[in-house]
Design an enzyme around this catalytic site. Structure first.
Site, PDB file in Angstrom:
ATOM      1  N   HIS A 139       0.850  -1.191   0.000  1.00  0.00           N
ATOM      2  CA  HIS A 139       0.000   0.000   0.000  1.00  0.00           C
ATOM      3  C   HIS A 139       0.885   1.240   0.000  1.00  0.00           C
ATOM      4  O   HIS A 139       1.891   1.284   0.716  1.00  0.00           O
ATOM      5  CB  HIS A 139      -0.909   0.010   1.233  1.00  0.00           C
ATOM      6  CG  HIS A 139      -1.482   1.356   1.536  1.00  0.00           C
ATOM      7  ND1 HIS A 139      -2.345   1.994   0.666  1.00  0.00           N
ATOM      8  CD2 HIS A 139      -1.305   2.213   2.581  1.00  0.00           C
ATOM      9  CE1 HIS A 139      -2.679   3.172   1.177  1.00  0.00           C
ATOM     10  NE2 HIS A 139      -2.047   3.341   2.325  1.00  0.00           N
ATOM     11  N   HIS A 141       1.023   5.840  -1.269  1.00  0.00           N
ATOM     12  CA  HIS A 141       0.271   7.048  -1.609  1.00  0.00           C
ATOM     13  C   HIS A 141       0.767   7.611  -2.945  1.00  0.00           C
ATOM     14  O   HIS A 141       1.438   8.653  -2.976  1.00  0.00           O
ATOM     15  CB  HIS A 141       0.402   8.069  -0.475  1.00  0.00           C
ATOM     16  CG  HIS A 141      -0.076   7.562   0.859  1.00  0.00           C
ATOM     17  ND1 HIS A 141       0.205   8.197   2.050  1.00  0.00           N
ATOM     18  CD2 HIS A 141      -0.851   6.478   1.174  1.00  0.00           C
ATOM     19  CE1 HIS A 141      -0.372   7.530   3.052  1.00  0.00           C
ATOM     20  NE2 HIS A 141      -1.005   6.472   2.545  1.00  0.00           N
ATOM     21  N   GLU A 169       0.879  -0.225 -23.000  1.00  0.00           N
ATOM     22  CA  GLU A 169       1.021  -1.540 -22.364  1.00  0.00           C
ATOM     23  C   GLU A 169       0.229  -1.724 -21.059  1.00  0.00           C
ATOM     24  O   GLU A 169       0.283  -2.794 -20.450  1.00  0.00           O
ATOM     25  CB  GLU A 169       2.502  -1.882 -22.202  1.00  0.00           C
ATOM     26  CG  GLU A 169       3.084  -2.092 -23.595  1.00  0.00           C
ATOM     27  CD  GLU A 169       4.538  -2.491 -23.637  1.00  0.00           C
ATOM     28  OE1 GLU A 169       5.092  -2.834 -22.590  1.00  0.00           O
ATOM     29  OE2 GLU A 169       5.101  -2.460 -24.736  1.00  0.00           O
ATOM     30  N   HIS A 210      -6.627   8.854  -1.041  1.00  0.00           N
ATOM     31  CA  HIS A 210      -5.701   8.249  -0.070  1.00  0.00           C
ATOM     32  C   HIS A 210      -4.533   7.550  -0.785  1.00  0.00           C
ATOM     33  O   HIS A 210      -3.386   7.919  -0.594  1.00  0.00           O
ATOM     34  CB  HIS A 210      -6.482   7.273   0.829  1.00  0.00           C
ATOM     35  CG  HIS A 210      -5.630   6.567   1.838  1.00  0.00           C
ATOM     36  ND1 HIS A 210      -6.146   5.948   2.949  1.00  0.00           N
ATOM     37  CD2 HIS A 210      -4.286   6.364   1.913  1.00  0.00           C
ATOM     38  CE1 HIS A 210      -5.170   5.414   3.665  1.00  0.00           C
ATOM     39  NE2 HIS A 210      -4.018   5.649   3.047  1.00  0.00           N
TER      40      HIS A 210
HETATM   41  O1  2HA Z   1       0.761   3.300   7.267  1.00  0.00           O
HETATM   42  O2  2HA Z   1      -0.605   4.647   4.911  1.00  0.00           O
HETATM   43  O3  2HA Z   1      -3.098   3.864   5.342  1.00  0.00           O
HETATM   44  C1  2HA Z   1       0.068   4.493   7.145  1.00  0.00           C
HETATM   45  C2  2HA Z   1      -0.923   4.413   6.051  1.00  0.00           C
HETATM   46  C3  2HA Z   1      -2.278   4.002   6.436  1.00  0.00           C
HETATM   47 ZN    ZN Z   2      -2.149   5.019   3.532  1.00  0.00          ZN
END
Ligand code: 2HA
Ligand code: ZN
Length: 273
Positions: A139, A141, A169, A210
């Site tokens: 995950h 940003h 692509e 987010h």
């Molecule tokens: O770890 O990004 O979504 C901090 C984050 C939570």
């Molecule tokens: Zn985050």
């Protein structure tokens, strides 16, 4: 166990988190990664191991009982991982009953796993149901992708097609498209459940305003997936700044591309005769 820091897996995680930080995707403590370790990677290090710290989980991860995961720490900065991996990373083992985990290595200064751990675990469980090779959740940003969640309609088909049409692509890299959930408070059970529902069909889910949540078999695949989506979002940003689309990659072109590369685009997404 101290020598675990020398494993290729820890080195690879140090390298990729540094790359991600430099790309501007992980300001402050933004972002988290968890990586299921195959037993043979961990086994040589855990003989005669002292009891590690035990941390309760507010989620039942029974389906991952006894699994080992290399994870980033709560409140830790990607910027710092490469300098001191033992402080920011941890190797954990999920307990037999799925209600807690034990820290086997790392988190040297009392840290625990990322606040998004329950979300990661829910999504590992989901991806393993549809992909035996699944191992990693990432995950972060991603700047242009976040920007696009303000300026582009949040319809999965429309969003996916816009991305597919920004670089030739893209379709080959994520033919299944991307998922989008509503805005949800991070670190909650709700964000985990909504994301996991999408992960039945896709490997990447956008968290509006987010960031992005991606799954894959290893670091290269997962990072490559996120990097490709973020590249397309960056091109979209530039195209908008240059005055918008004057000509495009057509649905027909995308269909030819899919045939040429032997991938199957998400059903119903392309309009071709
Ligand atoms: O770890 O990004 O979504 C901090 C984050 C939570
Ligand atoms: Zn985050």
């Amino acid at each position: 166990m101290e020598k675990f820091v020398e494993t290729p897996q820890v080195k690879e995680l140090c390298k990729i988190t540094d790359v991600m930080y430099r790309k501007g995707w992980d300001e402050r403590n933004g972002g988290n990664i968890s990586w299921i370790m195959d037993e043979e990677v961990v086994k040589p290090f855990i003989q005669d191991m002292p009891e590690g710290r035990n941390v309760e989980l507010n989620f039942n991860a029974k389906e991952l009982a006894n699994s080992y995961l290399l994870v980033t720490g709560s409140g830790k900065y990607f910027r710092n991982i490469i300098e001191d991996p033992q402080d920011s990373l941890g190797l954990i083992q999920i307990s037999e009953d799925g209600r807690s985990y034990t820290i086997l290595w790392g988190f040297a200064n009392g840290a625990i796993a990322t606040s998004e751990l329950p979300t990661h675990l829910m999504n590992h469980i989901q991806r393993l149901k549809v992909d035996d090779n699944h191992r990693l959740i990432m995950h972060c940003h991603t700047t242009h992708t976040i920007a696009m969640t303000f300026s582009h309609m949040l319809d999965e088909k429309e969003f996916t097609k816009t991305l597919w049409k920004m670089c030739t692509e893209c379709l080959v890299v994520f033919p299944e498209g991307i998922g989008i959930i509503p805005w949800v408070v991070p670190g909650t059970e709700a964000i985990g459940k909504l994301t996991a529902e999408k992960m039945k069909d896709v490997r990447t889910v956008l968290w509006p305003h987010h960031g992005i949540f991606g799954a894959g078999s290893d670091i290269d695949e997962t990072f490559g997936l996120i990097e490709t989506i973020e590249k397309a979002a960056e091109v979209y940003t530039l195209v908008q700044a240059q005055g918008g689309v004057k000509q495009e990659i057509s649905d027909e072109n995308l269909s030819d591309l899919a045939e040429g590369f032997g991938v199957v685009p998400r059903d119903g997404y392309l309009e071709v005769d």
